[in-house]
Design a protein around this motif. Structure first.
Motif, PDB file in Angstrom:
ATOM      1  N   SER C 106       0.849  -1.191   0.000  1.00 34.14           N
ATOM      2  CA  SER C 106       0.000   0.000   0.000  1.00 34.14           C
ATOM      3  C   SER C 106       0.884   1.240   0.000  1.00 34.14           C
ATOM      4  O   SER C 106       1.954   1.245   0.618  1.00 34.14           O
ATOM      5  CB  SER C 106      -0.879   0.003   1.263  1.00 34.14           C
ATOM      6  N   VAL C 107       0.445   2.286  -0.725  1.00 32.62           N
ATOM      7  CA  VAL C 107       1.112   3.578  -0.627  1.00 32.62           C
ATOM      8  C   VAL C 107       0.126   4.636  -0.145  1.00 32.62           C
ATOM      9  O   VAL C 107       0.305   5.823  -0.411  1.00 32.62           O
ATOM     10  CB  VAL C 107       1.771   3.992  -1.963  1.00 32.62           C
ATOM     11  N   ALA C 108      -0.922   4.188   0.558  1.00 36.30           N
ATOM     12  CA  ALA C 108      -1.858   5.157   1.127  1.00 36.30           C
ATOM     13  C   ALA C 108      -1.101   6.105   2.061  1.00 36.30           C
ATOM     14  O   ALA C 108      -0.124   5.709   2.703  1.00 36.30           O
ATOM     15  CB  ALA C 108      -2.968   4.426   1.885  1.00 36.30           C
ATOM     16  N   ALA C 109      -1.574   7.339   2.151  1.00 41.20           N
ATOM     17  CA  ALA C 109      -0.868   8.342   2.942  1.00 41.20           C
ATOM     18  C   ALA C 109      -1.219   8.222   4.415  1.00 41.20           C
ATOM     19  O   ALA C 109      -1.444   9.205   5.113  1.00 41.20           O
ATOM     20  CB  ALA C 109      -1.200   9.734   2.405  1.00 41.20           C
ATOM     21  N   THR C 110      -1.226   6.966   4.879  1.00 43.65           N
ATOM     22  CA  THR C 110      -1.476   6.702   6.289  1.00 43.65           C
ATOM     23  C   THR C 110      -0.162   6.463   7.025  1.00 43.65           C
ATOM     24  O   THR C 110      -0.168   6.189   8.220  1.00 43.65           O
ATOM     25  CB  THR C 110      -2.385   5.471   6.449  1.00 43.65           C
ATOM     26  N   GLU C 115       2.899   8.954   2.444  1.00 46.25           N
ATOM     27  CA  GLU C 115       2.836  10.428   2.400  1.00 46.25           C
ATOM     28  C   GLU C 115       3.866  10.959   1.407  1.00 46.25           C
ATOM     29  O   GLU C 115       3.563  11.843   0.596  1.00 46.25           O
ATOM     30  CB  GLU C 115       3.116  10.985   3.804  1.00 46.25           C
ATOM     31  N   HIS C 118       2.687  10.244  -2.165  1.00 46.55           N
ATOM     32  CA  HIS C 118       1.628  11.175  -2.572  1.00 46.55           C
ATOM     33  C   HIS C 118       2.206  12.551  -2.881  1.00 46.55           C
ATOM     34  O   HIS C 118       1.872  13.160  -3.904  1.00 46.55           O
ATOM     35  CB  HIS C 118       0.565  11.272  -1.470  1.00 46.55           C
TER      36      HIS C 118
ATOM     37  N   VAL E  60      -5.042   1.464  -0.293  1.00 43.12           N
ATOM     38  CA  VAL E  60      -3.837   1.264  -1.108  1.00 43.12           C
ATOM     39  C   VAL E  60      -3.282   2.603  -1.569  1.00 43.12           C
ATOM     40  O   VAL E  60      -2.074   2.805  -1.655  1.00 43.12           O
ATOM     41  CB  VAL E  60      -4.159   0.374  -2.320  1.00 43.12           C
ATOM     42  N   GLY E  62      -4.322   7.044  -1.343  1.00 42.82           N
ATOM     43  CA  GLY E  62      -5.254   8.064  -0.860  1.00 42.82           C
ATOM     44  C   GLY E  62      -4.826   8.711   0.432  1.00 42.82           C
ATOM     45  O   GLY E  62      -4.042   8.142   1.190  1.00 42.82           O
TER      46      GLY E  62
END
Lengths: 307, 307, 307, 307, 307, 307
Positions: C106-110, C115, C118, E60, E62
């Motif tokens: 995952s590359v979600a900005a969590t 971050e 993104h 994934v 966002g």
């Protein structure tokens, strides 16, 4: 520890010519070597590079700078062997079997291995292992067995990967003349130091043997090589039921026959030769050392009941 | 071996009260214990069951039946520490770090570990390890650090699986009153024995810290627990670039701050407490022993250049 | 993120000649390259085949067809570095350390890695890694360190398996004249960008050093090579207690001495050289690009307390 | 295949009461079972759940719906055993040792295992294995050994994980009265079917034994349990030099003594009991079957030479 | 990418009621949620703890703080699906299949996965996966299939380890009345969105089916469970020759029959239900969002030739 | 087992010229070979050394010394195929797929594999596997497919490591003239024996194909080689959703197109060629044998429903 048989049961053939230093042997120009200098001779005779990958050979205990006046050879570094060596003023004990093949996190004297380490260091006696390197080397355990059985045209059963063509585990060679299996078994029995367990044979007593495979110590991993060599008989030690049974089931025309000897006895035969060889190499290097062979029988069995 | 700093660089605080046996302390009814008897006390204080799975603790060298009159504690079994202990007539050296964590097939004196084994056995000095069991135990390394920093309401960072709720690696607790990061860092610096490398800090000098996580020795595997505990600052040792950088990147509002101390220093703090505790337990068991702490600084660094 | 030191603590030497595009440099015939065209130049300088097996190098973020007018080099792709690069209109950030060395689902900005992804994609800034390939290459991290220390007759410490004889991790070479350890350490200290943690040294201040081994970044896996090279001193980073202590215990006559520098600083030294080299190669390929070096200090430590 | 000794060497004790169907035994109401029905009885006596994880037990060859009129028990499914069983009209051969312990991709008659499969299927004879499940079960191999040696208060050496407390590998129990080691060894020797290799003993002939550990077949993995049980002597098979030597070195006061018997012989003793038990269970289920024991000696050794 | 069939081949049933936001649905009191708030609803419907160990579910791509006004559901995150979603102003794409199931070290747009990541982030569209958690959950993929086929008394084929008894992969249940296999196959065919590959059936056309096992997506690992459940027919996807052949060989009386459907089609059926459910849960949480289903057919096959 | 379609559904093309022995073919001087002699011819055509490492080829059941008068070829050793072969007096069944690819500890007739072994041995019919060795060999499965599709200039997709340059898995070659995809798909469809599942195609109907890659059986592991070869279309079997979808996503300009055929059908095509080749080689070796091809369709699917 084979109880009670050290003084009485050890047969005459345990005493070898090298076992007692001969007077008058030391020349003035010869010096006493250090352990480090002896290790150079050991490496010349039984190079560490010949050892199997899983094996560990070389020095186990001792200070390289310390002088070595007396060397003793033995098969096993049992406490009885160590105590005997120490009591005879030995400076270096060379054994075939490693004391610490399974590596240890402690040498506290809370077990027999730590006890041996303490006894050796407290007494200033070094310990060196010559194991599968000595099995594989020219003039090593397998060669000695082949010689004693009278084999000619010998070749290694499992040639060494990086060594000379003559080096490797086990040997296969020809008897000078054909023998019946029971005759050859008797020859094997007579050649070995006497141990309780005797010599077991699988095969037709009257079967003819000419081509012989030998492997000192436990040789049950070499059956494929033995069959490929088309040996008539295979002499080795520590054959358990399943490997022996499967080998007999897979035997063509009943061959190879099997002769199961004492692990200890098969390797003990190497000791006098090894002692002589080391003494000679050290002499050539300008050193004079007493070199003997331990009189302790470390075969674990004390007596046998047979039909 | 930190060259040349044994005699001069070792600060006064290396000498602890327990370092020198006090005269008049020995009562007539107390006996000298054997190593085996000391091991019972060691197990009571720092049970082997608290050690991590990969660790090896307990006796490394020595005969259980031998008498122990003098015990010395040290962080590392370096040759300098062993030689110093032996020169002071020590019968038992207890170190935090294992000599043989990676198991060995040889203890020949051809390397520094074999040299240490020979020196110890030749001198009749035993060696015992109290490592992650001592980290985890009540009154162990982490508890001592927490006490010295003045923490209250302490809990383990990584609770022991099989132990009591108070046992485990690391501690997290509260300062009595909030401090600025630079104030707390000064407190940490002052509490440690002086070593060349100093104390490194990551974070805002003026940031407020109240909740403190500590782990003696290398603590970079505990970052998840530190974050879960919402500590304001984490004091540990041996923080390399990548774990430290990632921890700083993952920091919320810049916390937890990081304080990287000397691995040696963080664990040395435990030694005087451990020495006292062992002396007391042995006394309760009817034994009298001199117990001291090694004055040797085994931090590997000798000097530092800073901006 | 080293708090608060971006604007004030970044020393002058962080600004390099390549950091600011020189006016008048752009010739009419030169074109702006795409990311794909820059990658060809990157491969020429630091071939991916030189990277260690466990490593991942090359493009991490970006569209190959997009134009690249401004390139910035940095050691670490921290959020501060990325934000600074983006704010300066950078089209391509080339870092030594990989953002995604451990692969992600995952590359979600969590988290800070998502971050960064993104921020980069939203800003149209690509990210490329030149890690162990840049360590190993001619003119790479190790070569730059060797040059700065004035070494001659340099050779790789761990030669690359598939590369040229001059390629590989680390370098060993000779100082033009012998120096005392403290003199050489001062030279190392002066050559590095200033970071909080300073430079730690193990060894005799007055000991003589002539043969020097260097390895940018964490070099504790190369001790065997350092000893085999008989270096007098080893300059590397991230040395923890146990590797450093064991290396000191194993040292013969106290050598090799150890100099532990900042991981960041040791690799930062390569950036200006790399920027120049890439600019030149791109120029030869007919491209004109601004190439600079990030002024952000990503050493994780902010201050130090020393005795 | 032990050559030539089938007809002459097989001792009288190989013929058991169950070996020959007694006339008049078959009642009119009893039916001939299918293989599937016999397997229900086998599972009742030696549940598959008692087998070790690495083992494979149960049917190896045969059609479940086929009628079974004659059952023969044997230790090993050698070609000689199979041929003898087939020649006697056997419908089901139950062996202790698995034919296909190592799984196979082919049963072509190009090897002895494929040959056995062909011979069995061509003759309509099924093959079933009762191996470590039969070792572990109540009334199994270990229990039979313990009974024959006259042991009381028996317990498993290695209790079964999922079984009853009485189930598990090996047994330890008490002799009714103390015996000297040589006396007990003679009892063991007399109880066994006669094989070439005899019975080897390690220990003091006159040493006193009261507590006895036994394990049919190869028992060298159980030494820890034997020592924990404080047995005076351990009877098992296939003891090689290293396990036996280490056990002797680790022996306190020389105990446990070791008695090494034939793997085949130790397991053969179970066959008559097993044959009776199966016949009885089948009878209770309403079935009538002839159940016998193979007269073939599958110990691989044919003769021995002893001092 | 199934070429050319987006606009023409997509059948009417791809347009669901939830696909177009209904006017007048938004009440004044409802707010637009952030991605983080939507994830709370996703977790309520398809808890991450129900996912298989090897799977990766959740966000994934966002930013959690970003507003989500339009959500689109799809089976696969293909480039065509992503481009379509982005072109419709979608803020969040929820797919059944993970984009990054195999973890990646790079998201550069040099491959289709990196291209998708760039397209999503550049467009401000998040991506969330609901995979085996959605298979297993109540009202998930398997439950929807079971409902559409009219099954009653349904139970999971492979119950979830940590979930409720109703949760797990696959379902088995009863048809209201017995059907012939060809009748049931027609029902399956009619229930599915139309794809090129059709529905393949193994078994007797006139065979009776009452008990039905279903597993959306590739279900060849569940044959043991299907047999244990004594299902008459098994509906799943992606059945290759060897698993299908072995299942047919192992079939008793020819059952279970097999029905092999499109992997895509079997999972697409879940999308409208999922969209409704998410819209409702968000509404209950006080949020108003448009939720639709992608009209793109991502079954890879475009046409078929049949006998 | 494809129910009910043996007698009616098997198309005419299942009957090949080699299926019925032609009268007058047997010359007086030709002898009937043994299985061992047939195996020599099998090895000449499809050398075992060409098999993949994970594969097992060669004899599975049978006695090498037994005469072979009738040979039958088939794709799968299903029970239906075995029973049919046995009913026709077949002495040797040669199948493409191994019966015992996963090795077994039992061949009891309690499962379909053991049932097949029993049926074969009871009937005196041998079983031999020619699997990936036959895929890879010259004139093997892949070559036959390439020939049937009219390819020229063929090369292996994955060349054999130890074989000739022409040997290896899969083939890539050129069509004599360009075809539209739907035209080529029709050619593929017409060339195959008719099975229920048909032929599925992914790609633009009107797209032009010239370069064709083929792999009999499941070829989803060869996508990288297909792309490297720049094939316009790839014909193989058993393509599941994820490999097919990822291949379509990774396709440049939509190529390679995919054609998914029946695993069985793609390999069946080889049987007549193989039968002819074996008959010829045996003839050259002086043997006369009837060689035929099984008329049983072992594709698992019985009917299909399509849009």
């Amino acid at each position: 520890m084979a109880s009670g048989n050290t003084s009485t049961a050890a047969p005459a053939r345990f005493d070898t010519e090298t076992g007692e230093p001969e007077s008058g042997q030391i020349e003035a120009v010869l010096s006493t070597p250090t352990l480090g200098q002896v290790l150079i001779a050991v490496e010349e005779l039984w190079p560490a590079s010949l050892a199997e990958e899983w094996d560990t050979v070389g020095p186990v205990v001792g200070r390289p700078e310390r002088e070595v006046k007396r060397i003793m050879f033995a098969v096993d570094p049992t406490l009885e062997v160590v105590a005997d060596a120490v009591s005879r003023g030995t400076d270096l004990l060379i054994t075939h079997h490693p004391l610490l093949l399974r590596p240890v996190n402690s040498v506290a004297a809370t077990g027999f291995k730590g006890e041996a380490v303490h006894l050796l260091i407290e007494s200033g006696c070094a310990l060196v292992t010559a194991h599968t390197n000595a099995d594989s080397a020219i003039g090593g355990v397998s060669d000695v067995l082949a010689d004693i059985f009278g084999l000619t045209q010998t070749q290694p059963l499992a040639p060494s990967k990086d060594g000379l063509p003559e080096e490797g585990i086990g040997r296969v060679g020809m008897l000078p003349e054909p023998l019946q299996l029971h005759e050859f078994a008797s020859r094997v029995f007579s050649a070995m130091p006497s141990v309780a367990g005797g010599v077991r044979v699988a095969g037709d007593r009257a079967g003819i043997v000419r081509k012989v495979a030998v492997c000192g110590g436990a040789g049950d991993s070499l059956f494929d090589a033995v069959r490929a060599a088309e040996a008539d008989v295979y002499v080795t030690a520590d054959l358990r039921h399943h490997p022996a049974s499967e080998a007999r089931e897979a035997a063509l025309n009943g061959k190879p026959y099997l002769i199961d000897v004492s692990h200890f006895a098969s390797e003990w035969l190497w000791l006098p030769t090894a002692a002589d060889a080391l003494k000679n190499v050290l002499h050539d290097l300008g050193h004079d050392v007493e070199v003997g062979v331990s009189a302790i029988n470390t075969d674990p069995w004390d007596f046998i009941l047979t039909p």
